[in-house]
Design an enzyme around this catalytic site. Structure first.
Site, mmCIF file in Angstrom:
data_model
loop_
_atom_site.group_PDB
_atom_site.id
_atom_site.type_symbol
_atom_site.label_atom_id
_atom_site.label_comp_id
_atom_site.label_asym_id
_atom_site.label_seq_id
_atom_site.Cartn_x
_atom_site.Cartn_y
_atom_site.Cartn_z
ATOM 1 N N ARG A 147 -30.282 6.656 -33.118
ATOM 2 C CA ARG A 147 -29.783 5.469 -32.325
ATOM 3 C C ARG A 147 -30.843 3.830 -33.171
ATOM 4 N NH1 ARG A 147 -32.032 3.946 -26.209
ATOM 5 N NH2 ARG A 147 -33.947 3.051 -27.549
ATOM 6 N N TYR A 159 -35.858 -4.476 -24.500
ATOM 7 C CA TYR A 159 -35.992 -3.106 -24.351
ATOM 8 C C TYR A 159 -35.522 -2.717 -25.153
ATOM 9 C CZ TYR A 159 -34.184 2.016 -24.401
ATOM 10 O OH TYR A 159 -34.543 3.109 -23.970
ATOM 11 N N ASP A 220 -27.787 1.780 -27.176
ATOM 12 C CA ASP A 220 -28.245 2.132 -25.854
ATOM 13 C C ASP A 220 -28.141 0.434 -24.824
ATOM 14 O OD1 ASP A 220 -29.188 2.002 -23.368
ATOM 15 O OD2 ASP A 220 -31.027 3.292 -23.546
ATOM 16 N N HIS A 222 -28.616 -0.063 -22.090
ATOM 17 C CA HIS A 222 -29.645 -0.418 -20.768
ATOM 18 C C HIS A 222 -29.441 -0.638 -19.755
ATOM 19 C CE1 HIS A 222 -34.060 0.926 -19.566
ATOM 20 N NE2 HIS A 222 -33.535 1.662 -20.659
ATOM 21 N N GLU A 246 -24.310 3.366 -24.666
ATOM 22 C CA GLU A 246 -24.937 3.802 -22.986
ATOM 23 C C GLU A 246 -25.332 2.935 -22.509
ATOM 24 O OE1 GLU A 246 -28.474 5.661 -24.824
ATOM 25 O OE2 GLU A 246 -29.349 6.111 -22.517
ATOM 26 N N GLU A 272 -27.754 8.576 -17.015
ATOM 27 C CA GLU A 272 -29.367 8.566 -17.171
ATOM 28 C C GLU A 272 -30.423 8.962 -15.984
ATOM 29 O OE1 GLU A 272 -31.176 6.449 -21.181
ATOM 30 O OE2 GLU A 272 -32.095 5.383 -19.210
ATOM 31 N N ARG A 293 -24.603 11.864 -19.394
ATOM 32 C CA ARG A 293 -26.474 11.516 -19.973
ATOM 33 C C ARG A 293 -27.334 11.993 -19.099
ATOM 34 N NH1 ARG A 293 -29.298 10.250 -23.769
ATOM 35 N NH2 ARG A 293 -30.097 8.213 -23.250
ATOM 36 N N GLU A 349 -30.956 13.499 -26.935
ATOM 37 C CA GLU A 349 -31.845 13.002 -27.437
ATOM 38 C C GLU A 349 -32.939 13.475 -28.078
ATOM 39 O OE1 GLU A 349 -32.621 9.679 -24.553
ATOM 40 O OE2 GLU A 349 -33.164 8.426 -25.869
ATOM 41 N N TRP A 412 -32.737 -4.587 -15.814
ATOM 42 C CA TRP A 412 -33.892 -4.128 -17.814
ATOM 43 C C TRP A 412 -33.657 -2.543 -17.927
ATOM 44 C CZ3 TRP A 412 -36.651 0.110 -18.612
ATOM 45 C CH2 TRP A 412 -37.788 0.556 -19.733
HETATM 46 O O1 EZ4 Z 1 -35.366 3.727 -20.465
HETATM 47 O O2 EZ4 Z 1 -36.691 7.045 -19.838
HETATM 48 O O3 EZ4 Z 1 -31.828 6.316 -23.379
HETATM 49 N N1 EZ4 Z 1 -33.489 6.321 -23.270
HETATM 50 C C1 EZ4 Z 1 -33.705 5.009 -21.949
HETATM 51 C C2 EZ4 Z 1 -35.058 5.457 -21.478
HETATM 52 C C3 EZ4 Z 1 -35.441 4.982 -20.592
HETATM 53 C C4 EZ4 Z 1 -36.593 6.108 -20.094
HETATM 54 C C5 EZ4 Z 1 -37.073 4.910 -18.371
HETATM 55 O O4 EZ4 Z 1 -37.972 6.055 -18.185
HETATM 56 O O5 EZ4 Z 1 -32.839 4.295 -21.927
HETATM 57 O O6 EZ4 Z 1 -35.818 4.929 -22.620
HETATM 58 CO CO CO Z 2 -31.003 4.774 -21.845
#
Ligand code: EZ4
Ligand code: CO
Length: 412
Positions: A147, A159, A220, A222, A246, A272, A293, A349, A412
């Site tokens: 990643r 992030y 990601d 996010h 992602e 996730e 995920r 992952e 976030w």
């Molecule tokens: O932000 O597990 O893909 N992985 C992620 C992680 C999440 C954290 C949150 O608890 O997006 O890093």
């Molecule tokens: Co993620």
């Protein structure tokens, strides 16, 4: 055989973990992961106050019935706290069933469908040289899929960047990226979507030029983009052949994915933060994603994650179960067993836990040549050293949050 005891163990070796330990009248023990990053004690309370009293005296073999009882019996369904608690019970009961049968969990789930699970790690860097070093470190460790998260010019901390997390302090040193920081209050990070969209395609171009076309690369987003921004990013990244993009949008609005899909062939991975099979229902049926995920720990356990991934198989959608450091070794083991057994495995992952965590949770899953294997110990194959766990009491920790330059709170 009856459930005689259920204990909730909180330990914070490298970060906080919540574990349910169920003991049967025959003295068999099972472990389940109930860790909900940044909200750990809410799950502890739900388990201790509401779930544990319901378990005593039940038949530990009745995994499905116990799941339905805890889910439907509570009337108030779903939500991350409830589902993490149910997950822990479900995992612990599967663990017990495997131990009683003398078989590793993957055998109970249908047996191995492959030799091992391709796993990806997290490379990151504020700027390209640091990112390239991080990719090389991962390749040296044997990772065969990586990643890529990059800093963005003008943004102080975002992030996914390990060195920025380390700069912000609080136990981030060991991890490729550990977003939760110990402390009284959450850390603020910053965000600018236009700057990110301008910067990221060039990062992937540079990584492809440096490391070649073959290495599977992931990214990601996010949850930070609007649908049209996500569509643009997917399109802009197409030349770099991502394994997946992602969480390109916050997936509460699932219709948004239709728009993204119309514009890009970059594969999408989502889920996730989903809690249930039903969160995935439309995304799978409409083929709006390519990878599931979900995590056993946050989806209510092995039982519902298995149902979700079996449903996904009908649409050629594969697994990409969430495997950050906030999934404990118990939760990771559950997913590695499931991943070995299902036909439609995609990727796992794997960020790797710290040395203290590995002392507290003795694991029999192994990582070799970039692949994970659950090992052949009966059940999940993870044991909890409660003395060692007791050395690391809970420490308050929060996930960070985001603000835009004008002060607006952003995803976030
Ligand atoms: O932000 O597990 O893909 N992985 C992620 C992680 C999440 C954290 C949150 O608890 O997006 O890093
Ligand atoms: Co993620």
């Amino acid at each position: 055989m009856k459930i005689e005891k259920a204990e909730v163990v909180v330990t914070s070796p490298d970060r906080n973990f919540v574990t349910l330990k169920i003991t049967t009248s025959d003295g068999v023990t099972g472990l389940g992961d109930a860790t909900l990053n940044g909200r750990e004690l809410a799950v502890v309370a739900y388990l201790t106050e509401h779930v544990v009293p319901l378990l005593i005296g039940r038949d530990p073999h009745r995994v499905e019935d116990t799941w339905q009882f805890l889910y439907r019996g509570a009337y108030w369904r779903r939500g991350p706290v409830t589902m993490a608690a149910i997950a822990a019970v479900d995992m612990a009961l599967w663990d017990i069933k495997g131990k009683v049968a003398g078989l590793p969990l993957y055998q109970l789930l249908g047996g191995a469908s492959r030799e091992g699970l391709l796993a990806y790690g997290h490379a990151s860097g504020k700027e390209l040289p640091e990112l390239f070093d991080s990719v090389r470190e991962h390749l040296d460790q044997g990772y065969r899929a990586i990643r890529i998260q990059s800093g963005v010019p003008g943004l102080r901390a975002i992030y996914g960047i390990a060195s920025q997390a380390a700069d912000a302090g609080g136990g981030a040193a060991r991890y490729d990226h550990e977003p939760a920081r110990r402390g009284a209050l959450p850390v603020q990070e910053d965000w600018d979507t236009r700057a990110y969209l301008r910067h990221l395609p060039g990062v992937f171009e540079a990584v492809r030029n440096e490391f070649g076309p073959e290495l599977p690369l992931l990214h990601d987003g996010h949850h930070r983009l609007t649908p049209i921004q996500a569509a643009k990013l997917g399109k802009d990244l197409e030349p770099y052949d991502l394994f997946w993009l992602e969480d390109c949008t916050p997936a509460e609005n699932q219709e948004a994915l239709r728009l993204v899909r119309r514009h890009t062939t970059t594969p999408l991975a989502i889920g996730e933060i989903f809690n249930t099979v039903w969160d995935f229902q439309d995304l799978i049926r409409e083929q709006l994603i390519d990878y599931v995920r979900g995590a056993a720990t946050h989806m209510g356990g092995i039982t519902p994650l298995r149902k979700t991934i079996e449903y996904a198989a009908q649409y050629q959608i594969k697994s990409g179960f969430h495997g950050p450091t906030d999934i404990s070794p118990v939760g990771m083991a559950a997913q590695v067993h499931l991943g070995l057994a299902i036909h439609n495995f995609g990727i796992q992952e794997y960020m790797q836990h710290g040395a203290r965590t590995k002392e507290v949770f003795q694991q029999s899953y192994r990582w070799e040549n970039g692949s994970l294997h659950p090992g052949d110990e009966p059940g999940l194959g993870v044991e909890l050293d409660t003395d060692e766990a007791g050395r690391y009491p809970y420490e308050r920790a929060y996930l960070p949050y985001n603000r835009l330059a004008d002060g607006t709170v952003h995803d976030w």
